[in-house]
Structures are given as C-alpha cells and as structure tokens.
Design an enzyme around this catalytic site. Sequence first.
Site, PDB file in Angstrom:
ATOM      1  N   GLU A  81      -0.192   8.045  -2.425  1.00  0.00           N
ATOM      2  CA  GLU A  81       0.600   7.525  -1.158  1.00  0.00           C
ATOM      3  C   GLU A  81       0.263   6.122  -0.808  1.00  0.00           C
ATOM      4  O   GLU A  81      -0.865   6.033  -0.725  1.00  0.00           O
ATOM      5  CB  GLU A  81       0.551   8.768  -0.226  1.00  0.00           C
ATOM      6  CG  GLU A  81       1.230  10.133  -0.460  1.00  0.00           C
ATOM      7  CD  GLU A  81       2.620   9.676  -0.324  1.00  0.00           C
ATOM      8  OE1 GLU A  81       3.053   8.938   0.284  1.00  0.00           O
ATOM      9  OE2 GLU A  81       3.489  10.599  -1.184  1.00  0.00           O
ATOM     10  N   THR A 121      -7.815  -0.393  -3.919  1.00  0.00           N
ATOM     11  CA  THR A 121      -7.222  -1.281  -2.903  1.00  0.00           C
ATOM     12  C   THR A 121      -8.530  -1.956  -2.404  1.00  0.00           C
ATOM     13  O   THR A 121      -9.691  -1.227  -1.732  1.00  0.00           O
ATOM     14  CB  THR A 121      -6.462  -0.593  -1.873  1.00  0.00           C
ATOM     15  OG1 THR A 121      -6.141  -1.607  -0.867  1.00  0.00           O
ATOM     16  CG2 THR A 121      -7.096   0.600  -1.216  1.00  0.00           C
ATOM     17  N   ASP A 122      -8.370  -3.194  -1.787  1.00  0.00           N
ATOM     18  CA  ASP A 122      -9.313  -3.894  -0.798  1.00  0.00           C
ATOM     19  C   ASP A 122      -9.284  -3.240   0.308  1.00  0.00           C
ATOM     20  O   ASP A 122     -10.535  -3.399   0.977  1.00  0.00           O
ATOM     21  CB  ASP A 122      -9.046  -5.321  -0.666  1.00  0.00           C
ATOM     22  CG  ASP A 122      -7.544  -5.556  -0.058  1.00  0.00           C
ATOM     23  OD1 ASP A 122      -6.914  -4.585   0.344  1.00  0.00           O
ATOM     24  OD2 ASP A 122      -7.375  -6.727   0.175  1.00  0.00           O
ATOM     25  N   GLU A 123      -8.533  -2.393   0.746  1.00  0.00           N
ATOM     26  CA  GLU A 123      -8.735  -1.986   2.232  1.00  0.00           C
ATOM     27  C   GLU A 123      -9.857  -0.779   2.375  1.00  0.00           C
ATOM     28  O   GLU A 123     -10.028  -0.484   3.418  1.00  0.00           O
ATOM     29  CB  GLU A 123      -7.492  -0.978   2.609  1.00  0.00           C
ATOM     30  CG  GLU A 123      -6.225  -2.129   2.286  1.00  0.00           C
ATOM     31  CD  GLU A 123      -4.798  -1.669   3.116  1.00  0.00           C
ATOM     32  OE1 GLU A 123      -4.968  -0.597   3.925  1.00  0.00           O
ATOM     33  OE2 GLU A 123      -3.813  -2.327   2.939  1.00  0.00           O
ATOM     34  N   TYR A 148      -5.001   6.117   5.304  1.00  0.00           N
ATOM     35  CA  TYR A 148      -4.646   5.580   3.798  1.00  0.00           C
ATOM     36  C   TYR A 148      -6.040   5.173   3.126  1.00  0.00           C
ATOM     37  O   TYR A 148      -6.225   5.757   2.057  1.00  0.00           O
ATOM     38  CB  TYR A 148      -3.546   4.597   3.788  1.00  0.00           C
ATOM     39  CG  TYR A 148      -3.546   3.686   2.365  1.00  0.00           C
ATOM     40  CD1 TYR A 148      -3.355   4.427   1.279  1.00  0.00           C
ATOM     41  CD2 TYR A 148      -4.107   2.593   2.614  1.00  0.00           C
ATOM     42  CE1 TYR A 148      -3.168   3.623  -0.019  1.00  0.00           C
ATOM     43  CE2 TYR A 148      -4.102   1.753   1.284  1.00  0.00           C
ATOM     44  CZ  TYR A 148      -3.578   2.416  -0.053  1.00  0.00           C
ATOM     45  OH  TYR A 148      -3.621   1.673  -1.044  1.00  0.00           O
ATOM     46  N   LYS A 152      -8.126   6.491  -0.044  1.00  0.00           N
ATOM     47  CA  LYS A 152      -8.484   5.597  -1.440  1.00  0.00           C
ATOM     48  C   LYS A 152     -10.079   5.566  -1.444  1.00  0.00           C
ATOM     49  O   LYS A 152     -10.543   5.512  -2.723  1.00  0.00           O
ATOM     50  CB  LYS A 152      -7.796   4.249  -1.094  1.00  0.00           C
ATOM     51  CG  LYS A 152      -6.104   4.461  -1.201  1.00  0.00           C
ATOM     52  CD  LYS A 152      -5.799   4.745  -2.615  1.00  0.00           C
ATOM     53  CE  LYS A 152      -5.807   3.943  -3.706  1.00  0.00           C
ATOM     54  NZ  LYS A 152      -5.181   4.296  -4.991  1.00  0.00           N
ATOM     55  N   ILE A 189       6.937  -7.682   3.011  1.00  0.00           N
ATOM     56  CA  ILE A 189       7.703  -8.584   2.459  1.00  0.00           C
ATOM     57  C   ILE A 189       9.107  -8.377   2.088  1.00  0.00           C
ATOM     58  O   ILE A 189      10.156  -8.681   2.523  1.00  0.00           O
ATOM     59  CB  ILE A 189       7.013  -9.322   1.134  1.00  0.00           C
ATOM     60  CG1 ILE A 189       5.939 -10.052   1.767  1.00  0.00           C
ATOM     61  CG2 ILE A 189       8.087 -10.121   0.420  1.00  0.00           C
ATOM     62  CD1 ILE A 189       5.039 -10.867   0.488  1.00  0.00           C
ATOM     63  N   ARG A 271       0.446  -1.927  14.954  1.00  0.00           N
ATOM     64  CA  ARG A 271      -0.085  -0.609  14.236  1.00  0.00           C
ATOM     65  C   ARG A 271      -1.280  -0.247  14.937  1.00  0.00           C
ATOM     66  O   ARG A 271      -2.392  -1.176  15.026  1.00  0.00           O
ATOM     67  CB  ARG A 271      -0.125  -0.974  12.765  1.00  0.00           C
ATOM     68  CG  ARG A 271      -0.752   0.002  12.062  1.00  0.00           C
ATOM     69  CD  ARG A 271      -1.061  -0.758  10.819  1.00  0.00           C
ATOM     70  NE  ARG A 271       0.062  -0.820   9.620  1.00  0.00           N
ATOM     71  CZ  ARG A 271       0.288  -1.498   8.822  1.00  0.00           C
ATOM     72  NH1 ARG A 271      -1.031  -1.889   7.978  1.00  0.00           N
ATOM     73  NH2 ARG A 271       1.446  -1.476   7.915  1.00  0.00           N
TER      74      ARG A 271
END
Length: 332
Positions: A81, A121-123, A148, A152, A189, A271
């Site tokens: 997700e 992910t870089d997050e 999220y 991850k 995007i 957000r």
Amino acid sequence: MRILVTGGAGFIGSNFVRYVYKERPDWHITVIDKLTYAGNLKNLDGLDESRVNFIKGDICDEPAIEQAVADSDTVVHFAAETHVDNSIQGPWPFVETNVIGTYRVLEAVRKSDKRLHHISTDEVYGDLGLDSSEKFSEKSPYDPRSPYSSTKAGSDHLVRAWGHTYGVKATISNCSNNYGPYQHIEKVIPRNITNILTGIKPKLYGEGKNRRDWIHAEDHSSAVLAILENGKLGETYMIGADGEKDNKQLIQTILELMGKDPNDFEFVKDRPGHDLRYAIDAAKLRTELGWAPKYTDFREGLKQTIQWYTDNQDWWQPQKDETEAKYKELGR
Ligand code: NAD
Ligand code: TDX
C-alpha cells in the site's frame, strides 16, 4: 531465469516488468498482484503471455505466495500500500500488506532458498530541513513519520533481520519519488495533469514549499535490475537521480508544459505531519554498480508523462471522479 514480481500490476512494478521484458528477452516473468484499487491489469497489456504470466493473489496468503516463490528463481518485491494520504485515513491495510505481507514473502523465500530484492522508499528516513543541503544515504538513521513510511521501515527491518539470522539472500533499495506512465492518479503528478485535462485547478498542499527528489520509473527499474544482478547480498542501495524540486515549482512546470498560466493553481489544506524534504545521495549505486539514470532532463521526462496521460484517458478516466471525491472529503 524465472523472476517473480510482487505488485507487478501497479505503477513501478509494471514499469519494471516492461523494462525486464525488453532488456532480458530470455527471462520468464510471473506477476503476483492482489489488484487492489491501485493495481490494473491493463498496465501489462501487450506483453506476450508465453513470457509473462499473471497470478491474482495476495502476498499475505501463505500458500499462494509460497507456491509462487517456489516456482521462481528470484523475487522482486514491490507489492505494498503506497499512498501516504490513505495511510493517514486508514493505516490497517498498510500494516497488513507492508509488514505482514513482507513477512510472508520472507518466509517463502527462506523456505525455498530464493534470492529476494526488496523495494523500499526514502521516506523511511523521515525528512530533511527545507534549507539544508543534506541528503539521505545508506547510513541515514531510520525515522519514519507517517503510517505508510513506518510500515515500509518495518518491512526493511524484517528483511535485514531475515538476512542476518536465517541467511536469506536479500538486497534492499530505498528510492525517491517516481514519475512516469501508469502511475495512479491519486499521486501528485498524474493527479494534477489529469486535473488540468478535466478543467480542475491543480492543488498544492500547504504553501507548496515541500520538496521531493524525482526519478523516472524506468530509471528506478534499471537500478533495480543492476542491484538484482550485481548487488552484494545483505546490502542496501539508495536510488535517486538528483531531481529535487519544490511542489510549487513542479505544479508550475506542469501548467507551463500544458500551455496554461503557471499561476492557475490553488492552495489546499496541508497533509497532517507532511514531510518537508527528501533528497537522495545515490553515490554507492553509481560508483559500485556503474548505474546512471537515462532521464536526466526532468522537463523532458515530464513532457513525455503529460503526453502519456493525454493519450491514455481511457486508462485513468474511470477512476477520476472517485479519486477527487475522496480528496474533497479531506479538503485537499
Ligand atoms: P502502486 O500503489 O502503484 O502499486 C502497488 C501494487 O501492489 C498494486 O498493483 C497493488 O494491487 C499491489 N498490492 C497491494 N497490496 C497487495 C497484496 N497484499 N498482495 C499483492 N499485491 C498487492 O505502488 P507503486 O508506486 O508502484 O510502488 C511500488 C513499490 O515501490 C512500493 O513498495 C513502494 O513502497 C515503493 N516505492 C514507491 C515510490 C513512488 O514514488 N511511487 C518511491 C519509492 C518506493
Ligand atoms: O494534489 C497534491 N498536491 C500536493 O501538493 C498531492 C496529491 C500531493 N501534493 C504534495 C504532497 C507531497 O509533498 O506533493 C508531494 C508528493 O505527494 P505524493 O504524490 O502523495 O507522494 P509522497 O507523499 O511524496 O510519497 C510518494 O513518494 C515516495 C509515494 O506515494 C510513496 O509511495 C513513495 O514511497
């Protein structure tokens, strides 16, 4: 080579399948995908069924993932997700797929002794100051801040622990924000390209100052293939293409490339917990594996992406009203 791609009907997974299909004509590809709202079988249209087969399945389903892994030589794990806004509204599917699902994938590769590459992910590293020039590297400390990114991060820790404890043959990559064809229109995007195409003003969260580091999905794919073939087991690789932009610059470039007034956007509610800035130092990948991105001109990559959404309205139209209705409820 028989490669299993989890989440291969999603955005980056399907770009990766197409890339491998083109670059490794003697490989056989199996996709396992649950086809959530984010998965779309049309993303795999036009690929020869003798080379690509599709299993509709959930990575959390133990017998299904065990069988699919047993029937392959190597696994690339994209299924997740992925939308931060959704994770804030309802975190459970993120815990289920990203943590428990990755656990199931790991147990399956452990049982049948298969090679795994885990996509992250870089997050997971949190965020960087807007005014700093620092970048994330393989040595950055984990500091996830959204439901999220925390799931991850959990999945990355599981992969490392399974490698360390059980000798699972795994590599991990942490990539920055991707763009390109087949991306779900909830993401910034495609959301705003399709907003412009349907006469809706592009939406900028907060003050539009948050920064993201953009890479084309095909460059992410070439990096993953390089790691899969030449990466060192147990290692992590950052993937990024030095494409940092703030969100306002991004939206204004899209407007300009679509022949609109660059100021014809609107600010919307921010957000909660919005990460300020991500930026990637991909030196290890470039020097150790000789990888380089092909899409070094962001405007050109964006232009091609705009063209793809303009030419493929049938692909995204069915989801536009529902996607925007969800955003409307959030005030975004
Ligand atoms: P996406 O949301 O477009 O696609 C995810 C795919 O996974 C969908 O096809 C969905 O049906 C499938 N899926 C979800 N749950 C599943 C389950 N339980 N079992 C089987 N399949 C399931 O995502 P994306 O943007 O293509 O991201 C792919 C991977 O790359 C993710 O692991 C994500 O964390 C990572 N990533 C994404 C970005 C980005 O910018 N989009 C950047 C870095 C890393
Ligand atoms: O309409 C919008 N306007 C806007 O300003 C939307 C949808 C987003 N934004 C902002 C929020 C972010 O600062 O744009 C930035 C990008 O937003 P998203 O497309 O939601 O991506 P992000 O939150 O950065 O996460 C993405 O990159 C890393 C992917 O969704 C993750 O799966 C990936 O791990």
